[in-house]
Design a protein around this motif. Structure first.
Motif, PDB file in Angstrom:
ATOM      1  N   ALA A  12      -9.310   2.818  -5.218  1.00 35.40           N
ATOM      2  CA  ALA A  12      -8.107   3.139  -4.439  1.00 35.40           C
ATOM      3  C   ALA A  12      -8.475   3.915  -3.184  1.00 35.40           C
ATOM      4  O   ALA A  12      -7.922   3.665  -2.097  1.00 35.40           O
ATOM      5  CB  ALA A  12      -7.123   3.926  -5.297  1.00 35.40           C
ATOM      6  N   ARG A  65      -4.208  -1.668  -6.147  1.00 35.88           N
ATOM      7  CA  ARG A  65      -2.936  -1.013  -5.798  1.00 35.88           C
ATOM      8  C   ARG A  65      -1.964  -1.047  -6.970  1.00 35.88           C
ATOM      9  O   ARG A  65      -1.304  -0.045  -7.270  1.00 35.88           O
ATOM     10  CB  ARG A  65      -2.323  -1.686  -4.577  1.00 35.88           C
ATOM     11  N   ALA A  91       2.092   1.758  -3.549  1.00 36.05           N
ATOM     12  CA  ALA A  91       1.007   2.077  -4.471  1.00 36.05           C
ATOM     13  C   ALA A  91       0.495   3.499  -4.292  1.00 36.05           C
ATOM     14  O   ALA A  91       0.194   4.180  -5.268  1.00 36.05           O
ATOM     15  CB  ALA A  91      -0.139   1.086  -4.288  1.00 36.05           C
ATOM     16  N   TYR A  92       0.401   3.937  -3.056  1.00 38.53           N
ATOM     17  CA  TYR A  92      -0.226   5.232  -2.774  1.00 38.53           C
ATOM     18  C   TYR A  92       0.775   6.331  -2.425  1.00 38.53           C
ATOM     19  O   TYR A  92       0.402   7.378  -1.911  1.00 38.53           O
ATOM     20  CB  TYR A  92      -1.274   5.067  -1.668  1.00 38.53           C
ATOM     21  N   PRO A 142       0.817  -1.218   0.000  1.00 40.65           N
ATOM     22  CA  PRO A 142       0.000   0.000   0.000  1.00 40.65           C
ATOM     23  C   PRO A 142       0.851   1.268   0.000  1.00 40.65           C
ATOM     24  O   PRO A 142       0.529   2.242  -0.684  1.00 40.65           O
ATOM     25  CB  PRO A 142      -0.824  -0.120   1.285  1.00 40.65           C
TER      26      PRO A 142
END
Length: 154
Positions: free
Chosen positions: A98, A144, A61-62, A58
């Motif tokens: 998301a 993700r 991905a973010y 995570p």
């Protein structure tokens, strides 16, 4: 690459071919009757499917994502400003999935119970439907992965 030879009943040839194609990358099946004419021989060239790239964490991905509050605002404005059918585009569902994933992750970290995990999974499944992708073992990890790719190209 390798070749697979199967001898089966003619009624099973499609099911056998489909099952092998689900496990391997296969070419078209070549068919020949057996000498007794009662069964069918199938010959397929096959190869192992490429290994799936690892899912991003995570955090990976973010890393480039705007704040959750900002994304809530974008999602609400987009849903309100566009005709209903126009809202169903990939960017909307990717960002919504998301956003819900990030909220669910936050709730899970804080041991908060609620609908966030279920909603995140459902939004992820909607994105998977839009992408016409099969065999996704972890829908939220797929979100993700796709979000990280999208964010890098923005």
């Amino acid at each position: 690459m390798f070749e697979i030879r199967i001898t089966c009943d003619p009624v099973d040839k499609d099911r056998v071919s489909e099952t092998l194609a689900a496990v391997f990358t296969t070419g078209p099946a070549r068919q020949h009757p057996t000498r007794d004419g009662l069964r069918t021989r199938l010959y397929l060239t096959a190869d192992h499917r490429p290994a799936q790239e690892p899912w991003p964490t995570p955090e990976e991905a973010y890393a480039l994502a705007p704040s959750i509050i900002s994304e809530i605002g974008w999602t609400a404005r987009t849903a309100a400003d566009r005709p209903f059918l126009d809202v169903l585009n990939r960017e909307f569902w990717l960002r919504k999935a998301a956003l819900l994933d990030r909220i669910a992750l936050s709730n899970e970290a804080d041991s908060v119970t609620g609908d966030a995990t279920d909603l995140a999974t459902r939004a992820a499944q909607r994105l998977i439907e839009l992408d016409d992708t099969a065999d996704v073992s972890d829908p939220r990890a797929y979100v993700r992965q796709q979000y990280a790719r999208w964010a890098r190209n923005q």
